[in-house]
Design a protein around this motif. Sequence first.
Motif, PDB file in Angstrom:
ATOM      1  N   ALA A 119       0.836  -1.195   0.000  1.00 35.17           N
ATOM      2  CA  ALA A 119       0.000   0.000   0.000  1.00 35.17           C
ATOM      3  C   ALA A 119       0.877   1.254   0.000  1.00 35.17           C
ATOM      4  O   ALA A 119       0.581   2.248  -0.664  1.00 35.17           O
ATOM      5  N   PRO A 169     -12.390  -5.158 -10.670  1.00 36.55           N
ATOM      6  CA  PRO A 169     -11.340  -4.207 -10.298  1.00 36.55           C
ATOM      7  C   PRO A 169     -10.306  -4.908  -9.407  1.00 36.55           C
ATOM      8  O   PRO A 169     -10.648  -5.806  -8.646  1.00 36.55           O
ATOM      9  N   ILE A 170      -9.064  -4.507  -9.541  1.00 36.06           N
ATOM     10  CA  ILE A 170      -8.031  -5.126  -8.719  1.00 36.06           C
ATOM     11  C   ILE A 170      -7.131  -4.036  -8.160  1.00 36.06           C
ATOM     12  O   ILE A 170      -6.787  -3.077  -8.870  1.00 36.06           O
ATOM     13  N   SER A 171      -6.830  -4.146  -6.898  1.00 40.21           N
ATOM     14  CA  SER A 171      -5.934  -3.145  -6.298  1.00 40.21           C
ATOM     15  C   SER A 171      -4.490  -3.521  -6.633  1.00 40.21           C
ATOM     16  O   SER A 171      -4.196  -4.657  -6.993  1.00 40.21           O
ATOM     17  N   VAL A 208      -1.736 -11.707 -16.836  1.00 38.60           N
ATOM     18  CA  VAL A 208      -0.844 -10.642 -17.282  1.00 38.60           C
ATOM     19  C   VAL A 208      -1.165 -10.408 -18.750  1.00 38.60           C
ATOM     20  O   VAL A 208      -0.998 -11.300 -19.582  1.00 38.60           O
ATOM     21  N   GLU A 265      -2.159  -3.865  -4.587  1.00 41.35           N
ATOM     22  CA  GLU A 265      -1.706  -4.857  -3.615  1.00 41.35           C
ATOM     23  C   GLU A 265      -2.083  -6.272  -4.070  1.00 41.35           C
ATOM     24  O   GLU A 265      -1.256  -7.174  -4.075  1.00 41.35           O
ATOM     25  N   TYR A 323       0.812 -11.781  -8.367  1.00 41.64           N
ATOM     26  CA  TYR A 323       2.003 -11.923  -9.180  1.00 41.64           C
ATOM     27  C   TYR A 323       3.108 -12.663  -8.441  1.00 41.64           C
ATOM     28  O   TYR A 323       3.844 -13.465  -9.013  1.00 41.64           O
ATOM     29  N   ASP A 381       1.563   2.258 -12.369  1.00 41.66           N
ATOM     30  CA  ASP A 381       0.352   2.264 -13.208  1.00 41.66           C
ATOM     31  C   ASP A 381       0.427   1.192 -14.285  1.00 41.66           C
ATOM     32  O   ASP A 381      -0.560   0.505 -14.546  1.00 41.66           O
ATOM     33  N   THR A 382       1.570   1.072 -14.903  1.00 43.79           N
ATOM     34  CA  THR A 382       1.718   0.026 -15.922  1.00 43.79           C
ATOM     35  C   THR A 382       1.436  -1.336 -15.319  1.00 43.79           C
ATOM     36  O   THR A 382       0.744  -2.169 -15.914  1.00 43.79           O
ATOM     37  N   PHE A 383       1.949  -1.540 -14.121  1.00 49.26           N
ATOM     38  CA  PHE A 383       1.766  -2.842 -13.485  1.00 49.26           C
ATOM     39  C   PHE A 383       0.278  -3.129 -13.265  1.00 49.26           C
ATOM     40  O   PHE A 383      -0.203  -4.205 -13.572  1.00 49.26           O
ATOM     41  N   ARG A 384      -0.437  -2.100 -12.747  1.00 42.93           N
ATOM     42  CA  ARG A 384      -1.873  -2.312 -12.503  1.00 42.93           C
ATOM     43  C   ARG A 384      -2.593  -2.564 -13.804  1.00 42.93           C
ATOM     44  O   ARG A 384      -3.608  -3.248 -13.835  1.00 42.93           O
ATOM     45  N   ARG A 414      -1.388  -3.942 -16.517  1.00 44.11           N
ATOM     46  CA  ARG A 414      -1.053  -5.210 -17.154  1.00 44.11           C
ATOM     47  C   ARG A 414      -1.582  -6.411 -16.371  1.00 44.11           C
ATOM     48  O   ARG A 414      -1.880  -7.444 -16.957  1.00 44.11           O
ATOM     49  N   VAL A 415      -1.658  -6.280 -15.079  1.00 45.37           N
ATOM     50  CA  VAL A 415      -2.146  -7.404 -14.282  1.00 45.37           C
ATOM     51  C   VAL A 415      -3.626  -7.175 -14.002  1.00 45.37           C
ATOM     52  O   VAL A 415      -4.000  -6.217 -13.329  1.00 45.37           O
ATOM     53  N   GLU A 456       2.330   1.971  -3.437  1.00 46.44           N
ATOM     54  CA  GLU A 456       1.380   2.642  -4.314  1.00 46.44           C
ATOM     55  C   GLU A 456       1.388   4.150  -4.059  1.00 46.44           C
ATOM     56  O   GLU A 456       1.257   4.946  -4.982  1.00 46.44           O
TER      57      GLU A 456
END
Lengths: 309, 137, 649
Positions: free
Chosen positions: A193, A283-285, A258, A287, A293, A217-220, A222-223, A196
């Motif tokens: 958290a 929606p996914i946080s 991914v 975290e 991952y 942001d890219t990570f959120r 893509r996953v 982020e």
Amino acid sequence: MNDTPISAHGLTRAFYGHLAVSNVSFAVPRGQVFALLGRNGAGKTTTLRMLLGLLEPTAGEARLLGQTSRDLSPETRARIGFMAEGCALYDWMRVKECIAFQRAFYPRFDDETCRAVVDAFRLNERQRVGELSHGQRAGLNLAVVLATEPEVLILDDPAMGLDPVARRLLLEAMVHFSQRDHTTILYSTHLLADVERVADGIILLERGALRACCTVDTFRQRVRRYAIPFEGEPPSLPDEATIIAKKRFEQEMLVTVVTPAATPEGELPSVLALPDHEVEPLPISFEDAAIAYLGHRGEVRFVVERNDA
Amino acid sequence: MALRVDIVAGSTTPIYRQVVDQIRLAVVTGDLEPGDPLPSVRALAAQLVVNPNTIAKAYGELSRSGEIVSQRGRGMFIGHAAPTPDASERRTRLASEAERLIQQALLLGASQAEVLALIRETWAGLEEAKKGPDDES
Amino acid sequence: MRALIAKELREQRWLFLACLFTISLGYARSLYDLNAGQAWLHVFRRSFLMVTTIGGAGFMVVLGFRQTFDEVRRGSWNFLVHRPLALTHIFAAKVFAAAVLFSAAVLLPTVLLVAWYAVPGHVAGPFSWPMVGPAVVDLFAALPYYFAGVVMGLWQARYTVSRGALIVAPLLNSVFAHSVAPSLSAALVSSLLLTLAYAWLARGVFIQHAPRSTLVQSALAGTLATALAAMHLLATAMAPPPAYDQDAEPAEREKEQWFISREGDVRRAIVRHGTVQRVYREDGQLVESDLDGMAWVHDLEAPSAGIGISPSRNFGSDRPSYRHVLRHRRLAREGDDYRYEWYFDRDSGRLLAFDARSRRRAGSMGPDGWSPDGSGAGFSGPPLTDARSTDPWWLTRDGLFRIDWEGPGISRIALVGSPPYLDHALMIGDDGVQWHLVRSATHVDLFVGATPRVALPVDEAARGESIAVGRIEAENAYFIEYAHELVLFDAGGRVVRRRPLPTADVPNRAEPHVRPKTNAALFVPPIAVWATMFHERGHTTWRRRWQTRDGLLALAMALAVALATLIQSRRHERGLRVAMALFAGVIGPLGLVLPRLLPSSRGVACPHCSARREPTPQPCPQCGKLLPGHDRDETAVVEPEFLPDPSLG
């Protein structure tokens, strides 16, 4: 002037013949805050130690401020702040002595910064370092490191064992100093958290290998997570590596995927193009994404089918 | 009127989106009006304990749509443009909010008429509140 | 740098104080003894130097170990090495602090004590600089211990034991400097060389704490190898003789001994287990062997009522060592009630007297007499026997003297034969009269009191033989047995009878029964077996035959161990591998642990199939899979902008 003060080039390190870090490459741009993530034993500390030239890589190279880490000159080292895991300070020193000790090595030592951080963490200057709480200890370490006005700041799990208040103070300090001096920060942590909140990017290690090196942001993006409701037989998903987690419940399957870099937001990734099932984006946080991952690959079921015999 | 933003880290909404939404909310509820100054990126970042680049991203999105404007050397101000979410996004987001409201109503045993009346009433109240300060000034 | 030194000093202050306290206590105790007049506690005495020999070394090893181990253990190592200083400077700061502490805790007390000793009036004895030599050597020999401690603290040992191995070389050096070194300079040079070698090793390990260069590794290998070899040789030395086992003399064997009966007749006795079994007359006739008869037997070799001379070790004939400070030799004495402490000064050849009360020099004595101002001729050499200042006589090449140590005064009893083969024995007769038996190159002289009694010409070739003098009660006569001749003489010194003694036929002079320990070569370092072979070259042929057999066995052993080590050390650098194999071959099976003690750097285990491979992007030669990090797939979320510029890597 190079614009990536911290970079790793195929860093590899083995201990007694066993790989701890394998071919890790990344570059942190100037003025950015990067979080180094990974489970325990993923190689975070080893990577940081190699970056600081405290550990010789088995292969590869690390560079700090344009210099190879293994032979950092004292002048360059003076521009690098380092907070070791567990805050390596001398327990027998008093807070005041610890500050004086640090000041002796850095001609540019900024007493005001030091005082500000020391006050923020409510440290008593007469106390012994060994008697400080985890949070106070981290505060002291942060104070003596920040007071040297480092251009690069490397923190090895600074939040370890901190209470919420100390944790917040730590974050505030990181936010403050990253923008005040354009300090480039790389820190390892387990607190997703907080990542982020303060991090521009993440470097994610899994069993010594680099798995992600991108912005938060890219990570959120893509996953992603999808729910696939089903009745009777669960849907059979293609055996694709990009499906990183499957969780089967009684009437629903949660799938974390991914997506390829080109997949726009809202578009279903091709692996989930299932003709017989409705696929619902969830929606996914950040975290949850990171945990999915980092967690075990493959299907996880908590529903145990028993044979009624 | 000061801007109040609350950030929840670890939620499914990205932080920059939370900042954007709350500034927009402050505008639509009348807490902020066109011409009102906004805190600088640094100040807001420090206040919220958030990476300044996140705030910059939020401000960037708002200024692209003209909802806030930057005046060289003076900082950021609320602009005159209204938020322009496209129709489909508006619909999805409202639908999910409506669903939550109706779930609450069912839980509390309220009738449809009761809920609709309440919506109308609240709407009027907010409009009133938004106009109120204007009259006084 | 200054802050670092101050920090080191503060961190080690308790250790320092403990050491200072212990060493000062040791010295205080010695000072007390010196002050109580026990001047024989010279600063060069071994018992006295225990303080520096053990205290200094112990302090240094603990200091070095604490300086590094504590940093590593408490995690402050990372903080320390991130100082904006060159690592060499950080190391130098530690060494400097250690030097300061050593100077204050060990050196300073020693210097103060020596200074106190050197001031006249403090100790009733002479002072000369060579006397300080042993203490200096001890201080120097303590230095490598410090660096050994430093390396031990940093030594990331998989086996704790290998830490201890580092201390073996300093220990060996201490033993050498203390007991083996023939000269002061040899002891100093060996200590200094080892200190330099260890300092270099410590610096290498310190500045490359984690990264290990081949150089440092080889140094460590050398250290460990020395330690292993030393341990091995020590174990071998303590074990029964390596390759050959001399059977104990058969217990049944009988010995032949010669005796003189009360009547002065020669008797041949057969002795077994120290008990006389049978007694024969010279003509071979058996004498009644009743146990009562034993009383009249005098053993010629150790006369019960006489004195004997066996070739004695003359004064100063000890193996040369700088620790025997020969310039001044204190004459041993007993009791407290005396006026003077006596010393023999080799340089002037005079006896030096120090007043026991004022502890200052009172005068000196030469063959011509006492002289308060120290002038006069000296003796032409050191005393020829162990001299005690309670004995009222003094024997040098100048003659036999009677000395009054308290008077003081001296008078010559007799000139004795020409040097250099002089021996002397003294007997106090029943009537309190002193008998002096003096042997020179040509004569054996017996003086009773100051009167020469008998002077026997002797054969020079027999000077290694023992002499016995005794009284034969029945005849009121005396005898001298020397070089297989028995001389009987009466109380007036007239020779009554002389007769040769038959040469004893010694039956136990037979070839000892030697049985080779067939399996010894399997346990003993091959080098020890070969050394034994070399050493015993030229013995009987059948023994050599066994040696050849053992030598071959040892060679096979060495080859096997070397090969096993070579196989076992696959993960090490090639040079190190060869060195380890050679060394292991020489020291035997114990060498097999070497590859385990030294960390290997080459290759990594493939996480998929555990096969050893190089950490390269190529697939594993065993299972064909890539190493993690090289097998990046589409699940990796990597943005190229956060990857390094490949041209820099």
